[in-house]
Design an enzyme around this catalytic site. Structure first.
Site, mmCIF file in Angstrom:
data_model
loop_
_atom_site.group_PDB
_atom_site.id
_atom_site.type_symbol
_atom_site.label_atom_id
_atom_site.label_comp_id
_atom_site.label_asym_id
_atom_site.label_seq_id
_atom_site.Cartn_x
_atom_site.Cartn_y
_atom_site.Cartn_z
ATOM 1 C CB SER A 131 -0.911 0.039 1.211
ATOM 2 O OG SER A 131 -1.609 1.283 1.201
ATOM 3 C CE LYS A 169 -2.789 -2.542 -0.424
ATOM 4 N NZ LYS A 169 -3.585 -2.322 -1.558
ATOM 5 C CD GLU A 173 -7.151 3.113 -0.069
ATOM 6 O OE1 GLU A 173 -6.176 2.480 0.352
ATOM 7 O OE2 GLU A 173 -7.410 3.213 -1.281
ATOM 8 C CG HIS A 230 -4.717 -0.812 3.886
ATOM 9 N ND1 HIS A 230 -4.962 -0.289 2.625
ATOM 10 C CD2 HIS A 230 -3.874 0.062 4.485
ATOM 11 C CE1 HIS A 230 -4.305 0.853 2.485
ATOM 12 N NE2 HIS A 230 -3.625 1.076 3.594
ATOM 13 C CG ASN A 231 -6.982 -1.627 -0.481
ATOM 14 O OD1 ASN A 231 -6.011 -1.383 0.227
ATOM 15 N ND2 ASN A 231 -6.873 -1.802 -1.779
#
Ligand SMILES: NC(=O)c1ccc[n+]([C@@H]2O[C@H](COP(=O)([O-])OP(=O)(O)OC[C@H]3O[C@@H](n4cnc5c(N)ncnc54)[C@H](OP(=O)(O)O)[C@@H]3O)[C@@H](O)[C@H]2O)c1
Length: 466
Positions: A130, A184, A191, A187-188
């Site tokens: 990222s 990940k 986001e 995480h997105n």
């Protein structure tokens, strides 16, 4: 431990930046790309760094030319391109070699690929990266999944190219096979939620308070010196302050308000629901992007329905507090999904380490993450981030402001799906008795499903069955 020779396939935005980062850190690198002409072009772009760089005609030619043991990074779009790359590599690679998928893979694919690749003796590392192009070039946040031995063999290089927070590398292995890509993905998802929350607050200031983009940019800029300090608030200030080269007006006004939601945001929601979780702020953000994509329908809706929006009266301090509470919910819901996945897949995810790895280099880096890491290392009531003393304190302070913001926005016709979803989550988790008694009553009434009684006993039926 001997370092493997390093190769990278896919010299697009991320691959080129990551390749330069690897070279910058003093490692030799072999590169290849589907469109072969990109290779000499990239060698030219590398300038003085090209000394340690060897370009190749194809993925297979690169793999053949590299001395064993080899570690080959695939930086291509998730899906078929990764499977084809792996199939080609398995014709050449053998024991001691590693394939690293550094794209945004679906973690289910990473689990399958790990089995397939490792059954042929080649190791596999699923590695979420990222930080966009800038992060990849100068230090991304890296979330890896694979065996401990494959991580041990690559750790030095991966830590060297990663972002650093107060000197500590923002890279780690979080578990086997799909663990890194799952972290990940979440995480997105976070986001998505954070971007939507910021965009909603921008909308309230723009269309409710009548502020110009540059003025709103200044508000975000000021917030970036406080508890909202973060990469996303910082770049929002810059985007809102920018001037369009063609029109001379605000740059945002030249941008069509339409976004897609093809990958990781949607996967986060799918996985959350599949595991019996709800990440409502992330869901709201994915939904908002889906609705945004229906630009023509919205244009027709403005004509046909035309509900209109009324001006708002809101304090900047209330908006700041609402955004902070929304952001805490986005992180908290993300960690709840990670917790459920850790249980389901037996990953033993280290939530404090995940928060630490997100402190620098990645898109969701923010001033809250150090505190989140501390909360997970401390005594966290029921494992819930929103109950950690520091965060519970922030929420008790922010929720009255968040209520004022959501109530005023709803009353004046400003859609705030993520703020409203985050608030509903907080309100629901702060009620010892909600309204699901009636749902259980309805279910028993129409389907004899039974319910638990408050005075004890499971599978009981209501008087409607007497
Ligand atoms: N951009 C970001 O901010 C970001 C951040 C984190 C992760 N990622 C992930 O990183 C990966 C790469 O993204 P990117 O932004 O660098 O993409 P990109 O700029 O579009 O580059 C894609 C690269 O993959 C190659 N490629 C495309 N289709 C291929 C195929 N079927 N077979 C072989 N090679 C193929 C392209 O080669 P050609 O030159 O031949 O087209 C190019 O080198 C994706 O998984 C993405 O989700 C992106």
């Amino acid at each position: 431990m001997t370092l493997p020779s390093l190769g990278l396939y896919g010299l697009g935005t991320m691959g080129s930046a990551l390749a330069l980062n690897i070279l910058d850190n003093g490692y030799g690198l072999h590169v290849a790309n589907r469109t072969t002409s990109r290779v000499p072009e990239f060698v030219g772009e590398a300038g003085a760094l090209a000394e340690n760089l060897t370009g190749h005609e194809s993925l297979v030619a690169m793999a053949r030319a590299m001395p064993a043991p080899r570690a080959i990074i695939l930086m291509v779009p998730a899906g078929g391109a990764v499977d084809s790359g792996i199939a080609e590599l398995l014709e050449v690679l053998g024991d001691g070699d590693v394939i690293i998928d550094a794209g945004n893979a679906d973690f289910n694919d990473t689990r399958r690929r790990t089995d397939e690749v490792e059954s042929s003796g080649v190791a596999f590392l699923g590695m979420g990266v990222s930080g966009g192009e800038e992060g990849a070039r100068h230090g991304p946040s890296i979330m890896a999944g694979g065996t401990e031995s494959v991580w041990a063999g690559l750790r030095e290089v991966i830590e060297a190219i990663s972002a650093k927070f107060e000197g500590a590398p923002c890279a780690d292995r979080f578990g086997p096979d799909g663990a890194g890509h799952f972290v990940k993905t979440v995480h997105n998802g976070i986001e998505y939620a954070d971007m939507e929350l910021i965009a909603e607050v921008y909308g309230l200031m723009r269309y409710g308070l009548g502020k110009a983009p540059a003025e709103i940019g200044k508000v975000f800029g000021a917030w970036n010196d406080g508890p909202l300090k973060s990469y996303l608030v910082e770049i929002s200030a810059e985007v809102l302050g920018a001037v369009d080269r063609i029109s001379g007006g605000p740059a945002v006004d030249a941008i069509v308000d339409r976004a897609g939601q093809k990958g990781t945001g949607r996967w986060t929601v799918i996985e959350a629901l599949r595991m019996g979780q709800s990440a409502s702020a992330i869901e709201a953000a994915v939904a908002a992007r889906s609705w945004s994509a229906e630009k023509e329908v919205r244009e027709a809706g403005a004509e046909i329905l035309g509900f209109g929006r009324e001006p708002l009266e809101l304090d900047a301090a209330d908006l700041e507090a609402a955004l902070l509470a929304g952001r805490i919910v986005a992180y908290a819901q993300g960690f709840r999904i990670l917790d459920a996945a850790s249980d389901e897949f037996g990953w033993s995810l280290d939530f404090a380490r995940i928060a630490e790895v997100w402190r620098a280099g990645c898109i969701i880096r923010s001033a809250l993450l150090d505190g989140i890491a501390g909360a997970f290392r401390g005594d966290l009531p029921m494992g819930q981030l929103i109950f950690a003393p520091a965060f519970a304190g922030m929420l008790r302070e922010a929720v009255p402001a968040m209520r004022r913001v959501v109530a005023a926005s709803v009353a004046a016709g400003h859609p705030v799906p993520a703020l409203a979803a985050a608030l509903a989550f907080l309100e629901s988790m702060a009620l010892a008795r909600g309204t699901t008694d009636l749902i259980q009553g309805q279910r028993d009434f129409f389907g004899r499903h039974g319910f638990d009684r408050v005075d004890g006993g499971a599978g009981r039926h209501g008087p409607w069955w007497d």
